[in-house]
Design a protein around this motif. Structure first.
Motif, short mmCIF file in Angstrom:
data_model
loop_
_atom_site.label_atom_id
_atom_site.label_comp_id
_atom_site.label_asym_id
_atom_site.label_seq_id
_atom_site.Cartn_x
_atom_site.Cartn_y
_atom_site.Cartn_z
N ASP A 97 -6.33 -8.55 1.93
CA ASP A 97 -5.31 -8.27 2.95
C ASP A 97 -5.97 -7.54 4.12
N ILE A 98 -5.86 -8.10 5.34
CA ILE A 98 -6.44 -7.43 6.51
C ILE A 98 -5.36 -7.11 7.55
N SER A 99 -4.12 -6.97 7.08
CA SER A 99 -3.05 -6.60 8.00
C SER A 99 -3.29 -5.18 8.51
N ASN A 100 -2.60 -4.82 9.60
CA ASN A 100 -2.84 -3.52 10.25
C ASN A 100 -2.57 -2.34 9.31
N SER A 101 -1.71 -2.54 8.32
CA SER A 101 -1.41 -1.45 7.40
C SER A 101 -2.64 -1.06 6.58
N MET A 102 -3.63 -1.96 6.49
CA MET A 102 -4.85 -1.65 5.75
C MET A 102 -5.75 -0.66 6.50
N LEU A 103 -5.36 -0.32 7.74
CA LEU A 103 -6.11 0.69 8.50
C LEU A 103 -5.63 2.11 8.19
N ALA A 104 -4.61 2.22 7.36
CA ALA A 104 -4.09 3.54 7.00
C ALA A 104 -5.20 4.38 6.36
N GLU A 105 -5.20 5.67 6.68
CA GLU A 105 -6.29 6.55 6.24
C GLU A 105 -5.89 7.44 5.07
N ASP A 106 -4.88 7.00 4.30
CA ASP A 106 -4.52 7.78 3.12
C ASP A 106 -5.65 7.71 2.08
N ILE A 107 -6.47 6.68 2.19
CA ILE A 107 -7.70 6.57 1.39
C ILE A 107 -8.85 6.58 2.39
N LYS A 108 -9.74 7.54 2.27
CA LYS A 108 -10.82 7.69 3.24
C LYS A 108 -11.94 6.67 3.01
N GLN A 168 1.07 -10.63 12.13
CA GLN A 168 1.16 -9.67 11.03
C GLN A 168 2.09 -10.18 9.93
N GLY A 169 1.88 -9.63 8.74
CA GLY A 169 2.66 -10.02 7.57
C GLY A 169 1.79 -9.88 6.34
N THR A 170 2.32 -10.38 5.23
CA THR A 170 1.56 -10.31 3.98
C THR A 170 1.73 -11.64 3.24
N ALA A 171 0.95 -12.63 3.66
CA ALA A 171 1.09 -13.99 3.11
C ALA A 171 0.28 -14.14 1.82
N ILE A 172 0.71 -13.40 0.80
CA ILE A 172 -0.02 -13.44 -0.47
C ILE A 172 0.05 -14.83 -1.09
N GLY A 173 1.22 -15.44 -1.04
CA GLY A 173 1.39 -16.76 -1.64
C GLY A 173 0.45 -17.78 -1.03
N GLU A 174 0.35 -17.79 0.29
CA GLU A 174 -0.54 -18.73 0.97
C GLU A 174 -2.00 -18.45 0.61
#
Length: 213
Positions: A97-108, A168-174
């Motif tokens: 997953d490379i959506s923008n939410s993966m830029l969150a810094e809750d994990i350093k 943006q989105g989360t196209a896991i199925g695709e």
């Protein structure tokens, strides 16, 4: 580990007990004949050199020599045998997953950087396996076709960035569908696995059914 080049030769050792039985019968009959002909005390006087104990000692030494010869013929060998075995390996498809939410810094330093680090660590442990990469956000596509070129895989992982997919989105199925198709028809019996790395939820019910394939 001890092994012998000609283990069948060791079967000759089975004859040793029979040799002892035959020798015992021979000594017993010899003593009986002498005792029938001459008195025991007279034998000791006229033939003190006769010693059945010495005969047994000599016979035992001959059997030991026979045993060593048999063992030598079997050619014992001490060492470690090296056997080559071919490992079939596993085909791995990574859906990242490379959506923008993966830029969150809750994990350093952030989620996507940590995911890329984990993938590089995974590649370091691969042996005769193949790996491919699918990236997805609102849509999905093949970033790296399945390969056993681990250096190339690391290079492709290093350049992965959320800017590669604008919608943006989360196209896991695709992503799972593309990953499943990427295995191809060859090597149907080969072990196959899909690794999904995502922080989102997929609203498509087909994602579950695809994952079960």
């Amino acid at each position: 580990m001890i092994r012998t080049e000609f283990p069948e030769a060791l079967y000759l050792l089975i004859l040793i007990p029979f040799f002892f039985i035959i020798h015992y019968i021979y000594i017993k009959k010899k003593k009986a004949r002498l005792n029938n002909l001459v008195d025991k005390e007279l034998i000791k006087t006229i033939a003190p050199e006769i010693s059945y104990g010495k005969l047994w000692t000599k016979f035992t030494l001959l059997n030991l020599a026979y045993a060593f010869i048999v063992i030598a013929i079997s050619n014992p060998q001490i060492g470690t045998a090296i056997e080559k075995s071919e490992r079939n390996g596993t085909d791995l498809m990574v859906c990242l997953d490379i959506s923008n939410s993966m830029l969150a810094e809750d994990i350093k330093p952030n989620r996507i950087s940590r995911a890329k680090q984990s993938l590089n660590n995974l590649i370091n442990q691969l042996n005769n396996d193949r790996i491919g990469i699918i990236i997805f956000a609102g849509s999905a596509y093949v970033q790296l076709p399945i390969t056993n070129d681990y250096s190339a895989a690391k290079t492709f992982i290093d350049v992965i960035d959320p800017s590669m997919i604008s919608n943006q989105g989360t196209a896991i199925g695709e992503a799972l569908e593309i990953a499943n198709e990427s295995f191809g028809e060859k090597n149907k019996n080969k072990s196959k696995s899909i690794i999904l790395i995502s922080d989102g939820e997929d609203n498509e019910e087909e994602a579950v059914s695809i994952a079960k394939k």
